[in-house]
Scaffold this motif. Structure first.
Motif, PDB file in Angstrom:
ATOM      1  N   ASN A 183     -17.472  13.155  -7.899  1.00 15.97           N
ATOM      2  CA  ASN A 183     -18.915  13.408  -7.877  1.00 15.97           C
ATOM      3  C   ASN A 183     -19.240  14.692  -7.107  1.00 15.97           C
ATOM      4  OD1 ASN A 183     -21.600  12.841  -8.504  1.00 15.97           O
ATOM      5  ND2 ASN A 183     -21.918  11.613  -6.667  1.00 15.97           N
ATOM      6  N   CYS A 184     -18.545  15.766  -7.459  1.00 13.91           N
ATOM      7  CA  CYS A 184     -18.730  17.040  -6.758  1.00 13.91           C
ATOM      8  C   CYS A 184     -18.498  18.187  -7.744  1.00 13.91           C
ATOM      9  CB  CYS A 184     -17.769  17.151  -5.570  1.00 13.91           C
ATOM     10  SG  CYS A 184     -16.022  17.055  -6.040  1.00 13.91           S
ATOM     11  N   THR A 194     -22.432  15.616   0.897  1.00 13.98           N
ATOM     12  CA  THR A 194     -23.432  14.781   1.542  1.00 13.98           C
ATOM     13  C   THR A 194     -24.286  14.038   0.516  1.00 13.98           C
ATOM     14  OG1 THR A 194     -23.578  16.067   3.574  1.00 13.98           O
ATOM     15  CG2 THR A 194     -25.548  14.843   2.934  1.00 13.98           C
ATOM     16  N   ARG A 195     -24.415  12.735   0.728  1.00 13.24           N
ATOM     17  CA  ARG A 195     -25.318  11.911  -0.072  1.00 13.24           C
ATOM     18  C   ARG A 195     -25.861  10.823   0.846  1.00 13.24           C
ATOM     19  NH1 ARG A 195     -25.136   7.462  -3.671  1.00 13.24           N
ATOM     20  NH2 ARG A 195     -22.877   7.226  -3.468  1.00 13.24           N
ATOM     21  N   ASP A 216     -25.162   9.042   5.762  1.00 14.88           N
ATOM     22  CA  ASP A 216     -24.387   9.930   4.907  1.00 14.88           C
ATOM     23  C   ASP A 216     -23.099   9.218   4.495  1.00 14.88           C
ATOM     24  OD1 ASP A 216     -23.230  12.017   3.591  1.00 14.88           O
ATOM     25  OD2 ASP A 216     -23.468  13.476   5.211  1.00 14.88           O
ATOM     26  N   LYS A 221     -20.698  10.536   2.589  1.00 15.97           N
ATOM     27  CA  LYS A 221     -19.630  11.463   2.196  1.00 15.97           C
ATOM     28  C   LYS A 221     -18.340  11.174   2.961  1.00 15.97           C
ATOM     29  CE  LYS A 221     -19.731  15.596   5.160  1.00 15.97           C
ATOM     30  NZ  LYS A 221     -18.281  15.767   5.297  1.00 15.97           N
ATOM     31  N   GLU A 259     -16.392  10.660  -2.144  1.00 16.51           N
ATOM     32  CA  GLU A 259     -17.354  11.746  -2.374  1.00 16.51           C
ATOM     33  C   GLU A 259     -17.319  12.717  -1.199  1.00 16.51           C
ATOM     34  OE1 GLU A 259     -21.286  10.572  -3.704  1.00 16.51           O
ATOM     35  OE2 GLU A 259     -20.526   8.602  -4.269  1.00 16.51           O
TER      36      GLU A 259
END
Length: 251
Positions: A62-63, A11-12, A18, A20, A8
């Motif tokens: 997921n982006c 940022t998550r 994070d 990412k 991914e």
């Protein structure tokens, strides 16, 4: 055998960290353990099937624009994913322990970026075509057929997946030679709207003067508002402890 591995790029935050891991992060690191995978099927692939030197398509998932962005290779074969024993890790698993590890990972080495990222939307646009469009004719009928059989299309949610050699070669050729970006952009263009005559005074017929505007009534003076008390600054919560760009950036 080649593989496709998803990460991914955006940022998550999970448990204050994070998770990412973008192509920028990967290129900066050069080599990374592929930790945090909690799918048994993906884990079994890394534990039992991936071999040293196997080629990898690095995929943004997921982006906004998912797709293949870089090439990599397996630099270390399967070994226990020690992050699953760490209670502070976003993907800690209380059922896994060092004596009997549940989860495994591999290490992956960055090779190079693709000059032309091969997006998922473009890959899906090839479904149903017997031969590749003119600008990408270099991948041939065999290449387009191999792409159409990719697990990426048929089993999209699997984060670590095998790729046929023919599909790998076709994706690499697309990423290096391009020729499809213009086609994607053209498909998104809308037909130009018909020009409308400009609304100017010259466009009105002679002698067709507009009626005079009514004078505005003088606005009543507003009473001066009392100045409000200066608001108190709100307290800003500190950032979560341990936050970093990627869990894979930990030394």
């Amino acid at each position: 055998m080649p593989w496709l591995m998803k990460a991914e790029p955006d940022t998550r935050i999970v448990k204050g960290k994070d998770v990412k891991f973008s192509v920028d992060d990967f290129e900066e690191m050069g080599e990374s353990p592929w930790d945090g995978v909690r799918s048994h099927e993906a884990k079994n692939i890394m534990k039992e099937k991936m071999k040293l030197g196997d080629k990898v398509l690095f995929y943004h998932s997921n982006c906004k624009t998912p797709g293949v962005y870089a090439l990599a290779e397996i630099s270390k074969e399967g070994y226990p994913d020690y992050t699953s024993w760490d209670p502070s890790h976003p993907y800690y698993d209380a059922k896994s322990d060092e004596a009997s590890p549940t989860w495994y990972m591999v290490s992956v080495r960055f090779i190079s970026r693709l000059q032309h990222p091969v997006t998922l939307s473009f890959i899906k646009s090839l479904v149903g075509k017997a031969t590749p469009p003119g600008p990408i004719s270099y991948i041939g009928a065999a290449g387009i057929k191999a792409i159409q059989s990719m697990a990426l299309i048929n089993r999209g949610r699997l984060s670590v997946q095998p790729v046929e050699q023919g599909a790998y070669e076709a994706i690499v050729a697309l990423g290096q030679k391009g020729g499809f970006e213009e086609e994607v952009k053209t498909a998104k263009k809308k037909a130009p709207k018909e020009d409308k005559p400009a609304k100017t005074a010259a466009a009105k017929p002679e002698g067709d003067e507009p009626p005079p505007k009514k004078p505005k009534t003088e606005a009543k003076p507003k009473t001066e508002a009392k100045p409000n008390a200066e608001p108190k600054p709100k307290a800003v919560a500190p950032p979560p402890a341990g936050t970093r760009r990627s869990t894979r950036l930990a030394k």
